[in-house]
Design a protein around this motif. Sequence first.
Motif, PDB file in Angstrom:
ATOM      1  N   UNK A 177       0.827  -1.200   0.000  1.00  0.00           N
ATOM      2  CA  UNK A 177       0.000   0.000   0.000  1.00  0.00           C
ATOM      3  C   UNK A 177       0.866   1.258   0.000  1.00  0.00           C
ATOM      4  N   UNK A 178       2.035   1.185   0.633  1.00  0.00           N
ATOM      5  CA  UNK A 178       2.951   2.322   0.636  1.00  0.00           C
ATOM      6  C   UNK A 178       3.408   2.656  -0.778  1.00  0.00           C
ATOM      7  N   UNK A 181       0.551   4.562  -2.393  1.00  0.00           N
ATOM      8  CA  UNK A 181       0.387   5.913  -1.853  1.00  0.00           C
ATOM      9  C   UNK A 181       1.557   6.811  -2.223  1.00  0.00           C
ATOM     10  N   UNK A 182       2.729   6.225  -2.400  1.00  0.00           N
ATOM     11  CA  UNK A 182       3.883   7.010  -2.847  1.00  0.00           C
ATOM     12  C   UNK A 182       3.649   7.538  -4.254  1.00  0.00           C
ATOM     13  N   UNK A 183       3.064   6.706  -5.113  1.00  0.00           N
ATOM     14  CA  UNK A 183       2.737   7.142  -6.467  1.00  0.00           C
ATOM     15  C   UNK A 183       1.684   8.242  -6.446  1.00  0.00           C
ATOM     16  N   UNK A 184       0.848   8.228  -5.404  1.00  0.00           N
ATOM     17  CA  UNK A 184      -0.167   9.265  -5.245  1.00  0.00           C
ATOM     18  C   UNK A 184       0.392  10.507  -4.555  1.00  0.00           C
ATOM     19  N   UNK A 185       1.709  10.497  -4.334  1.00  0.00           N
ATOM     20  CA  UNK A 185       2.439  11.633  -3.784  1.00  0.00           C
ATOM     21  C   UNK A 185       2.045  11.951  -2.346  1.00  0.00           C
ATOM     22  N   UNK A 186       1.738  10.921  -1.592  1.00  0.00           N
ATOM     23  CA  UNK A 186       1.490  11.122  -0.165  1.00  0.00           C
ATOM     24  C   UNK A 186       2.788  11.558   0.505  1.00  0.00           C
ATOM     25  N   UNK A 190       4.065   5.731   4.399  1.00  0.00           N
ATOM     26  CA  UNK A 190       4.108   4.603   5.338  1.00  0.00           C
ATOM     27  C   UNK A 190       3.065   4.790   6.434  1.00  0.00           C
ATOM     28  N   UNK A 191       3.013   5.993   6.998  1.00  0.00           N
ATOM     29  CA  UNK A 191       2.045   6.261   8.053  1.00  0.00           C
ATOM     30  C   UNK A 191       0.614   6.158   7.524  1.00  0.00           C
ATOM     31  N   UNK A 192       0.395   6.711   6.324  1.00  0.00           N
ATOM     32  CA  UNK A 192      -0.949   6.640   5.730  1.00  0.00           C
ATOM     33  C   UNK A 192      -1.335   5.192   5.435  1.00  0.00           C
ATOM     34  N   UNK A 193      -0.385   4.406   4.939  1.00  0.00           N
ATOM     35  CA  UNK A 193      -0.670   2.993   4.652  1.00  0.00           C
ATOM     36  C   UNK A 193      -1.026   2.243   5.924  1.00  0.00           C
ATOM     37  N   UNK A 230      -9.198  13.378   4.642  1.00  0.00           N
ATOM     38  CA  UNK A 230      -8.250  13.992   5.565  1.00  0.00           C
ATOM     39  C   UNK A 230      -6.825  13.847   5.045  1.00  0.00           C
ATOM     40  N   UNK A 231      -6.511  12.672   4.518  1.00  0.00           N
ATOM     41  CA  UNK A 231      -5.168  12.424   4.000  1.00  0.00           C
ATOM     42  C   UNK A 231      -4.848  13.348   2.835  1.00  0.00           C
TER      43      UNK A 231
END
Length: 238
Positions: A177-178, A181-186, A190-193, A230-231
Motif C-alpha cells: 500500500x505504501x 500511496x507514494x505514487x499518489x504523492x502522499x 508509510x504512516x498513511x498505509x 483527511x489524508x
Amino acid sequence: MSQLSDSLSNSKSGSAVKYQGRKTSRAGSELRRRLILEASLRIVIREGVRGIRHRAVAKEADVPLAATTYYFKDIQELINDTFTLYAEQSLEIVTQFSRRLYEPLENSDGKTFVEAMNSAEDMSGIIADSMTQYVVEQITQHRDALIAEQAFRYEAILSPHLRKLGEVHKLALIQKLTELLSLMQSPQPVEDATIVISILHRIEYEGLLVEPENLDIKAIRATLLRQLSLMFNDQSRA
C-alpha cells in the motif's frame, strides 16, 4: 505499462514468509504437501488454529497419517506453514487489488495520473469507491479467508513464533500500500498505509459479526472517504 504495474513488477516476488517444512523435489510430493496445508487451513476456518492436529489434518486431506509427520516435523511447523499459505494467498489478493485501484485513477475522464492528482476531492472519492468494493468483496466472497486471519491473529498473541510471522506479513501488506500511496504523492506514505490497513482490518472484523446481507456498505464508504479526504486535504495543504 502503468506506473503501478512497473512498481509491482519491480517488487520482490514470492511470499512474505517462507515455508519451513520438508522441501520437496517431485511434483507429486509437492502436490501432497499442498493438499495437507489446504486441509489444515480449512480446519483453521472451522475450528481455529488449535484444531490443527496431525490426525485431524490427515483425515481432512485424505492422506496417511505418516504423510503429515513426514512433511512437518511437529505441529508448530505445520501451523507456521499453514499461516504461510494463508499469507501467500492474502498478498496475491492485495496485489490484484492494488492494480485494480490504480486503473480508474489513471483513466478517469481521460486524465493522466498526474492530472487526476490535482483534485483531492475526486481522488478521495475514486479511492473510497475502490476500497469499499474491495472490502465488501473480502467480507462476502472471501469470508473464510478473513475468518482464518482472525484465528491466526488471536493465536499470534499466544505464540511468539507465529507473532513474528504475522509481523512480516503485516509489513508486506504495508509495503504494497505504501508503494501505491507514494505514487499518489502522499507526504507520509508509510504512516498513511498503516492507518488505512488498520481501518480496513476493523471494517473486515466488524463485517464478520453481521450477516453479509446486513452489511452497511454506505457506512463503510463514508468511513473510508472521511479518512482519505483527511489524508489528501492534508497533502494539498503541505
